[in-house]
Design an enzyme around this catalytic site. Structure first.
Site, PDB file in Angstrom:
ATOM      1  CG  ASP A   1      -6.699  -3.778  -3.157  1.00 50.09           C
ATOM      2  OD1 ASP A   1      -7.418  -2.906  -2.652  1.00 50.09           O
ATOM      3  OD2 ASP A   1      -5.448  -3.772  -3.071  1.00 50.09           O
TER       4      ASP A   1
ATOM      5  CG  HIS B   1      -5.534  -2.464   0.399  1.00 49.79           C
ATOM      6  ND1 HIS B   1      -4.901  -2.167  -0.783  1.00 49.79           N
ATOM      7  CD2 HIS B   1      -5.004  -1.629   1.333  1.00 49.79           C
ATOM      8  CE1 HIS B   1      -4.039  -1.191  -0.593  1.00 49.79           C
ATOM      9  NE2 HIS B   1      -4.087  -0.842   0.686  1.00 49.79           N
TER      10      HIS B   1
ATOM     11  CB  SER C   1      -0.945  -0.060   1.204  1.00 47.99           C
ATOM     12  OG  SER C   1      -1.988   0.866   1.098  1.00 47.99           O
TER      13      SER C   1
END
Length: 351
Positions: free
Chosen positions: A134, A168, A45
């Site tokens: 995600d 995610h 991320s």
């Protein structure tokens, strides 16, 4: 990155907020004579965004990178709204940034000497991952990251996995939420797939079998000395970072891998889940790799003293990939990138 959007709903803060650092007692990071040319980096991320920035900025020494749910280089172009729309949830009115445009920006920075010569990337080894479930960083953004790298890295230097139904999160073989599609703290999911192995193998080639039990040592080290001004707080970084040092690295040169956590994934938030259980250390133990886990903190508003005008809007402890700390954030002059490079340089210094 998964919680950057929340920053947009707050009014301007008048006082600083900071997540408490982990336990005190950090030591000075020791030199180990590591092989600087075998440095690599990865992240999830916002950590993936920083990993890609660090790779491009210091391509002269960074051998390869693992980018998990990240964005192309300088995707946000110093804009938080752009970061949270075009670079995370693109739509018809906020399209995915054009990799060709970002390449032009990169080339200009290289010509100015703000990043290393992009020709270094021709020999890079890159591993990319996007979970099919995600909904925080849409897979199409990782497609753009792949297309960005393709301008510099030959096809056989890039592996892109986008066939696993992960949320995610960082994907592991046997640690984390058993729901592979989950997107929740600590953002580590058990998908029966070892992403740490996959990315390290892409970067370094075939690995020795992983260690059944980590025999090396965990180090809490002082991050303050690596910041340009010696003040980690000012740059939304923790006073404390972590490293895993295999025993063999005290006796012979090792390689260095920098593993960067995502937003709300710092040790102050999730304890040792990332730096002990993300899967890197068991491969590092048997493959001569020191793993460094730099740490951010949450910063919300003005710092102290107020007359310094040090305002940082980073309530979720993200790495700087849109300019909250410095307009130089994607370059060698960016304080966070400079700090990470200084950590690597320390480990590469002969004892």
């Amino acid at each position: 990155m998964s919680h950057v959007v929340s920053a947009l709903v707050f009014a301007v803060a008048l006082f600083a907020g900071v997540t408490a650092d982990p336990a005190s007692g950090a030591e000075r990071l020791a030199p180990y004579g590591a092989n600087l040319s075998q440095t690599s980096v990865s992240g999830l991320s916002s950590g993936a965004a920083m990993a890609l920035q660090f790779h491009v900025a210091h391509s002269g020494v960074v051998k390869g990178a693992g980018i998990i749910a990240g964005v192309p280089y300088d995707c946000a172009e110093r804009s938080l709204p752009r970061a949270t729309s075009n670079c995370m949830h693109p739509d018809a009115t906020h399209p995915v940034p054009d990799p060709a445009h970002l390449k032009d920006l990169t080339d200009a920075l290289a010509r100015a000497g703000d990043i290393d010569d992009v020709a270094n990337l021709n020999g890079a080894r890159v591993w990319l991952f996007s979970g099919r479930k995600d909904e925080t960083v849409f897979p199409v953004v990782m497609d753009a990251a792949r297309d960005y790298y393709a301008y510099y890295v030959p096809p056989d230097g890039i592996v892109y996995r986008n066939d696993i139904g992960a949320g995610h999160a960082l994907v592991t073989e046997d640690y984390g939420d058993r729901n592979c599609g989950a997107t929740k703290s600590p953002y580590i999911v058990d998908c029966d797939f070892d992403s740490a192995k996959a990315l390290l193998e892409q970067i370094y080639g075939p690995l020795n079998p992983a260690s059944a039990q980590n025999a090396g040592k965990y180090v809490e080290f002082d991050q303050k000395e690596f910041l340009p001004d010696g003040n980690a707080y000012v740059h939304s970084m923790s006073d404390v970072g972590y490293a895993y040092i295999p025993h063999v690295c005290a006796m012979e040169p090792c390689r260095v891998h920098v593993a960067l956590h995502g937003c709300k994934q710092q040790a102050a938030e999730i304890g040792d889940a990332f730096y002990k259980h993300a899967g890197y250390n068991r491969w590092a133990e048997t493959n001569h790799i020191i793993v460094v886990y730099p740490q951010t903190i949450s910063r919300l508003g003005w710092g102290f003293p107020f007359y310094t005008l040090n305002f940082v809007w980073n309530p979720n402890a993200c790495w700087d990939w849109w300019g909250y700390d410095s307009a130089d954030y994607p370059t060698k002059k960016g304080p966070q990138i400079a700090a990470i490079r200084a950590m690597v340089d320390r480990l590469a210094t002969k004892p």
